[in-house]
Design an enzyme around this catalytic site. Structure first.
Site, PDB file in Angstrom:
ATOM      1  N   LYS A  34      51.902  24.343  22.241  1.00  0.00           N
ATOM      2  CA  LYS A  34      51.177  23.993  23.471  1.00  0.00           C
ATOM      3  C   LYS A  34      52.180  23.957  24.627  1.00  0.00           C
ATOM      4  O   LYS A  34      52.973  23.015  24.742  1.00  0.00           O
ATOM      5  CB  LYS A  34      50.483  22.627  23.377  1.00  0.00           C
ATOM      6  CG  LYS A  34      49.520  22.448  24.576  1.00  0.00           C
ATOM      7  CD  LYS A  34      49.144  21.021  24.858  1.00  0.00           C
ATOM      8  CE  LYS A  34      50.103  20.287  25.732  1.00  0.00           C
ATOM      9  NZ  LYS A  34      50.258  20.822  27.101  1.00  0.00           N
ATOM     10  N   GLY A  60      60.151  16.956  26.629  1.00  0.00           N
ATOM     11  CA  GLY A  60      59.491  16.497  27.844  1.00  0.00           C
ATOM     12  C   GLY A  60      60.052  15.154  28.268  1.00  0.00           C
ATOM     13  O   GLY A  60      61.198  14.810  27.943  1.00  0.00           O
ATOM     14  N   SER A  61      59.238  14.383  28.954  1.00  0.00           N
ATOM     15  CA  SER A  61      59.727  13.126  29.522  1.00  0.00           C
ATOM     16  C   SER A  61      59.783  12.006  28.476  1.00  0.00           C
ATOM     17  O   SER A  61      59.111  12.070  27.443  1.00  0.00           O
ATOM     18  CB  SER A  61      58.813  12.702  30.674  1.00  0.00           C
ATOM     19  OG  SER A  61      57.517  12.457  30.164  1.00  0.00           O
ATOM     20  N   GLY A 116      57.220  11.156  25.398  1.00  0.00           N
ATOM     21  CA  GLY A 116      57.838  11.108  24.058  1.00  0.00           C
ATOM     22  C   GLY A 116      57.447   9.849  23.305  1.00  0.00           C
ATOM     23  O   GLY A 116      57.158   9.885  22.109  1.00  0.00           O
ATOM     24  N   GLU A 161      63.058  15.718  22.412  1.00  0.00           N
ATOM     25  CA  GLU A 161      64.104  16.142  23.352  1.00  0.00           C
ATOM     26  C   GLU A 161      63.656  15.673  24.722  1.00  0.00           C
ATOM     27  O   GLU A 161      62.742  16.252  25.313  1.00  0.00           O
ATOM     28  CB  GLU A 161      64.247  17.669  23.344  1.00  0.00           C
ATOM     29  CG  GLU A 161      64.806  18.247  22.061  1.00  0.00           C
ATOM     30  CD  GLU A 161      66.300  18.006  21.909  1.00  0.00           C
ATOM     31  OE1 GLU A 161      66.942  17.519  22.857  1.00  0.00           O
ATOM     32  OE2 GLU A 161      66.822  18.297  20.822  1.00  0.00           O
ATOM     33  N   CYS A 221      66.903  19.384  32.172  1.00  0.00           N
ATOM     34  CA  CYS A 221      67.143  18.093  31.512  1.00  0.00           C
ATOM     35  C   CYS A 221      68.615  17.694  31.591  1.00  0.00           C
ATOM     36  O   CYS A 221      68.931  16.513  31.656  1.00  0.00           O
ATOM     37  CB  CYS A 221      66.689  18.162  30.071  1.00  0.00           C
ATOM     38  SG  CYS A 221      67.427  19.514  29.149  1.00  0.00           S
ATOM     39  N   GLU A 243      65.561   9.521  36.400  1.00  0.00           N
ATOM     40  CA  GLU A 243      65.653  10.989  36.434  1.00  0.00           C
ATOM     41  C   GLU A 243      64.853  11.498  37.638  1.00  0.00           C
ATOM     42  O   GLU A 243      63.715  11.101  37.841  1.00  0.00           O
ATOM     43  CB  GLU A 243      65.077  11.569  35.141  1.00  0.00           C
ATOM     44  CG  GLU A 243      65.251  13.067  35.044  1.00  0.00           C
ATOM     45  CD  GLU A 243      64.690  13.650  33.750  1.00  0.00           C
ATOM     46  OE1 GLU A 243      63.600  13.220  33.328  1.00  0.00           O
ATOM     47  OE2 GLU A 243      65.334  14.544  33.174  1.00  0.00           O
TER      48      GLU A 243
HETATM   49  P1  NAD Z   1      55.945  15.768  30.460  1.00  0.00           P
HETATM   50  O1  NAD Z   1      56.366  14.716  29.505  1.00  0.00           O
HETATM   51  O2  NAD Z   1      55.129  15.377  31.624  1.00  0.00           O
HETATM   52  O3  NAD Z   1      55.072  16.880  29.687  1.00  0.00           O
HETATM   53  C1  NAD Z   1      55.602  17.578  28.594  1.00  0.00           C
HETATM   54  C2  NAD Z   1      54.480  18.046  27.694  1.00  0.00           C
HETATM   55  O4  NAD Z   1      53.816  16.912  27.116  1.00  0.00           O
HETATM   56  C3  NAD Z   1      53.393  18.847  28.415  1.00  0.00           C
HETATM   57  O5  NAD Z   1      53.038  19.940  27.595  1.00  0.00           O
HETATM   58  C4  NAD Z   1      52.258  17.851  28.535  1.00  0.00           C
HETATM   59  O6  NAD Z   1      50.987  18.441  28.603  1.00  0.00           O
HETATM   60  C5  NAD Z   1      52.413  17.073  27.250  1.00  0.00           C
HETATM   61  N1  NAD Z   1      51.800  15.734  27.241  1.00  0.00           N
HETATM   62  C6  NAD Z   1      51.579  14.894  28.290  1.00  0.00           C
HETATM   63  N2  NAD Z   1      51.000  13.737  27.856  1.00  0.00           N
HETATM   64  C7  NAD Z   1      50.871  13.853  26.511  1.00  0.00           C
HETATM   65  C8  NAD Z   1      50.381  12.988  25.490  1.00  0.00           C
HETATM   66  N3  NAD Z   1      49.896  11.770  25.763  1.00  0.00           N
HETATM   67  N4  NAD Z   1      50.420  13.422  24.195  1.00  0.00           N
HETATM   68  C9  NAD Z   1      50.926  14.636  23.901  1.00  0.00           C
HETATM   69  N5  NAD Z   1      51.394  15.513  24.821  1.00  0.00           N
HETATM   70  C10 NAD Z   1      51.380  15.122  26.117  1.00  0.00           C
HETATM   71  O7  NAD Z   1      57.261  16.536  30.908  1.00  0.00           O
HETATM   72  P2  NAD Z   1      57.430  17.695  32.011  1.00  0.00           P
HETATM   73  O8  NAD Z   1      57.246  17.106  33.361  1.00  0.00           O
HETATM   74  O9  NAD Z   1      56.641  18.890  31.629  1.00  0.00           O
HETATM   75  O10 NAD Z   1      58.964  18.086  31.791  1.00  0.00           O
HETATM   76  C11 NAD Z   1      60.005  17.412  32.411  1.00  0.00           C
HETATM   77  C12 NAD Z   1      60.688  16.463  31.446  1.00  0.00           C
HETATM   78  O11 NAD Z   1      61.123  17.156  30.292  1.00  0.00           O
HETATM   79  C13 NAD Z   1      61.953  15.861  32.046  1.00  0.00           C
HETATM   80  O12 NAD Z   1      62.032  14.501  31.706  1.00  0.00           O
HETATM   81  C14 NAD Z   1      63.067  16.653  31.380  1.00  0.00           C
HETATM   82  O13 NAD Z   1      64.308  15.993  31.350  1.00  0.00           O
HETATM   83  C15 NAD Z   1      62.489  16.860  30.022  1.00  0.00           C
HETATM   84  N6  NAD Z   1      63.147  17.979  29.340  1.00  0.00           N
HETATM   85  C16 NAD Z   1      63.992  17.697  28.298  1.00  0.00           C
HETATM   86  C17 NAD Z   1      64.674  18.738  27.659  1.00  0.00           C
HETATM   87  C18 NAD Z   1      65.609  18.458  26.513  1.00  0.00           C
HETATM   88  O14 NAD Z   1      65.933  19.391  25.798  1.00  0.00           O
HETATM   89  N7  NAD Z   1      66.050  17.232  26.299  1.00  0.00           N
HETATM   90  C19 NAD Z   1      64.472  20.057  28.086  1.00  0.00           C
HETATM   91  C20 NAD Z   1      63.601  20.299  29.137  1.00  0.00           C
HETATM   92  C21 NAD Z   1      62.931  19.251  29.757  1.00  0.00           C
END
Ligand code: NAD
Length: 488
Positions: A182, A234-235, A239, A257, A291, A390
């Protein structure tokens, strides 16, 4: 550069080897962040029935055709995929850029090389999943096999959609799993277009499927009773929700991650030019939507004046490299959407009364899109939001320091722990700090860098588990012990 692909062709789900109309009738639209024009409408919000279908097809593939593939046959699929990407990847990255705003200038070199290397790297691991043997000193021979987990799901962030798909799918498939991906609701097009290449490369239907939708769709994956692993990027906030959903459903395995607030520490003896180049690139790549962005810069007093002058000049000049991400000559693109830009601008505005603004501080004048100026603050207070949270934009803070002890305490005074950089010619100090800095990766005279061969991931709230290299394979398999009674 425009893409030869039509976004409308990717407003379906990719299930069981074909693009299908979603059972859910809910859809949404996306805009191009360079000017906020409509990029595509009709992207499906996959619902419970769509997810159940994806899981059913994935299980059938896992237990059926995919389980009969030899390791070398899996390698051959990866090699065919790498060959297909030679011609097919660039239009897909151009399509993806329409909603991600990722500059196409990154596509031919960075993105393509990264993705190709990822596939080739993991293609070599398929036949190296060796186990263990323990002799029958107690009358029983013990064998240990590393077995795939089954149906895995990847939930991806918006900032590196296509590369992230491969980073998760390659180790998952190399170890015999199947995967439902997804992508972020903000940047789904490239992932959807890539999906059919897996079938062309010979992966059986159902091995790699892609569904679209926002957090609610991700939550359906996280709580599904027949998905065995979520690989999430993601965030931190999301997570934690995924970890909780996994625990409250079927205790599926979870790799997280998450975000970062990466420190770059520049000592008096550092190579100034090298330190400036890495730290500027480390906050401006993808306009700070990275990230591992080097968002906290600590500079020792003896070199501070020279460093700050060179760094702020480079950051100020970079505004001239911002532009249309679909122009192959443009280095830096926009922030992904108006909401994100507003969030960053809010943090910057709230910082203005506290820290000294050295460069930037607002949107790029004369543009209709979501463009943020490279922005630098000096010496924010320790509890300032801009210093602790962040930002995920082209915004950094600089703090000056006197001693190693002082800067180590400051660098570690955070719940994040993804990446750090230490700039010094003193090898002993570099090695000392590489041990005491609390982050998953430490760069010496470099920062904001990952290597496919070595584990990548966060300490503290920056993550759980590791991706990249051999370590990713272990988190897509589980050991099974077979005990053989030698007396029977
Ligand atoms: P986000 O957490 O808003 O969304 C990430 C994903 O999670 C999306 O696909 C979203 O639809 C999904 N999501 C949202 N709510 C959910 C839930 N309740 N249950 C399951 N899935 C859900 O993050 P973003 O804004 O897309 O990305 C930015 C973040 O990602 C930043 O914090 C960045 O540091 C992090 N990031 C980390 C790495 C790493 O490798 N550590 C790499 C890239 C980005």
């Amino acid at each position: 550069m425009t893409t030869s692909l039509n976004p409308r062709d990717f407003t379906k789900l990719y299930l069981n080897g074909e693009y299908v109309v979603a059972k859910s009738t809910e859809t949404y639209s996306l805009h191009n962040p360079k000017d906020n024009s409509l990029a595509v409408e009709g992207i499906p919000v996959a619902g419970p029935a769509d997810i159940d279908d994806a899981v059913k097809f994935a299980e059938a593939a896992f237990r059926g055709p995919w389980s009969t593939f030899t390791a070398i046959q899996r390698t051959e699929c990866f090699l065919r995929l790498a060959n297909l990407l030679e011609t097919e990847l660039m239009p897909i990255l151009a399509l993806d850029s329409l909603t991600s705003g990722i500059p196409l200038s990154l596509a031919p070199t960075r993105e393509k090389t990264y993705i190709r290397n990822c596939i080739l790297y993991y293609s070599g691991w398929t036949d190296k999943q060796k186990g263990d043997y323990y002799p029958a000193d107690d009358g029983f021979v013990k064998l240990v096999r590393h077995e795939p987990l089954g149906v895995c799901a990847a939930i991806n962030p918006y900032n590196s959609p296509v590369a992230c798909l491969f980073l998760k799918a390659a180790p998952a498939l190399a170890t015999g799993n199947v995967m439902i991906v997804k992508p972020s609701e903000k940047t789904p097009l490239g992932s959807m277009a890539i999906a059919s290449l897996f079938a062309k490369a010979g992966f059986p239907p159902g091995v790699l499927q892609v569904i679209t939708g926002p957090g609610s769709t991700g939550a359906l994956l996280a709580e599904h009773m027949r998905i065995r692993k979520i690989s999430f990027t993601g965030s931190v906030t999301t997570g934690k929700k995924i970890q909780a959903a996994a625990a409250n459903s079927n205790l599926k395995r979870v790799t997280l991650e998450l975000g970062g607030k990466s420190p770059a520490i520049i000592f008096d003896d550092a190579n100034l030019e090298n330190a400036v180049t890495w730290t500027v690139n480390g906050i401006l790549a993808r306009s700070g939507q990275l990230c591992v962005a080097a968002s906290r810069v600590y500079v020792q007093n003896g070199i501070a004046a020279k460093f700050i002058e060179a760094y702020t000049k480079r950051m100020a000049d970079a505004v001239n490299d911002i532009g249309d991400p679909q122009d192959i000559n443009v280095k830096y693109g926009p922030i992904v959407d108006a909401g994100q830009l507003q969030r960053i601008q809010g943090m910057v505005d709230r910082a203005k009364g506290d820290a000294k603004l050295l460069v930037g501080g607002g949107p790029v004048a004369g543009t209709q899109g979501n463009y943020m100026q490279p922005t630098v603050f000096l010496n924010p207070s320790n509890d300032a939001e801009i210093y602790r949270n962040e930002i995920f934009g082209p915004v950094s803070v600089i703090k000056t320091f006197e001693t190693e002890e002082e800067v180590l305490a400051a660098a570690n005074d955070t719940e994040f722990g993804l990446m750090a950089g230490v700039f010094t010619k003193d090898v002993t100090r570099a090695m000392r700090l590489s041990s005491s800095i609390e982050s998953g990766v430490v760069g010496i005279n470099c920062v904001s860098l990952q290597s496919l061969q070595a584990p990548f991931g966060g300490k503290k709230q920056s993550g759980v588990g590791r991706e990249f290299g051999e370590y990713a394979l272990r988190l897509f398999t589980e050991p099974k012990t077979v005990i053989i009674n030698m007396a029977a």
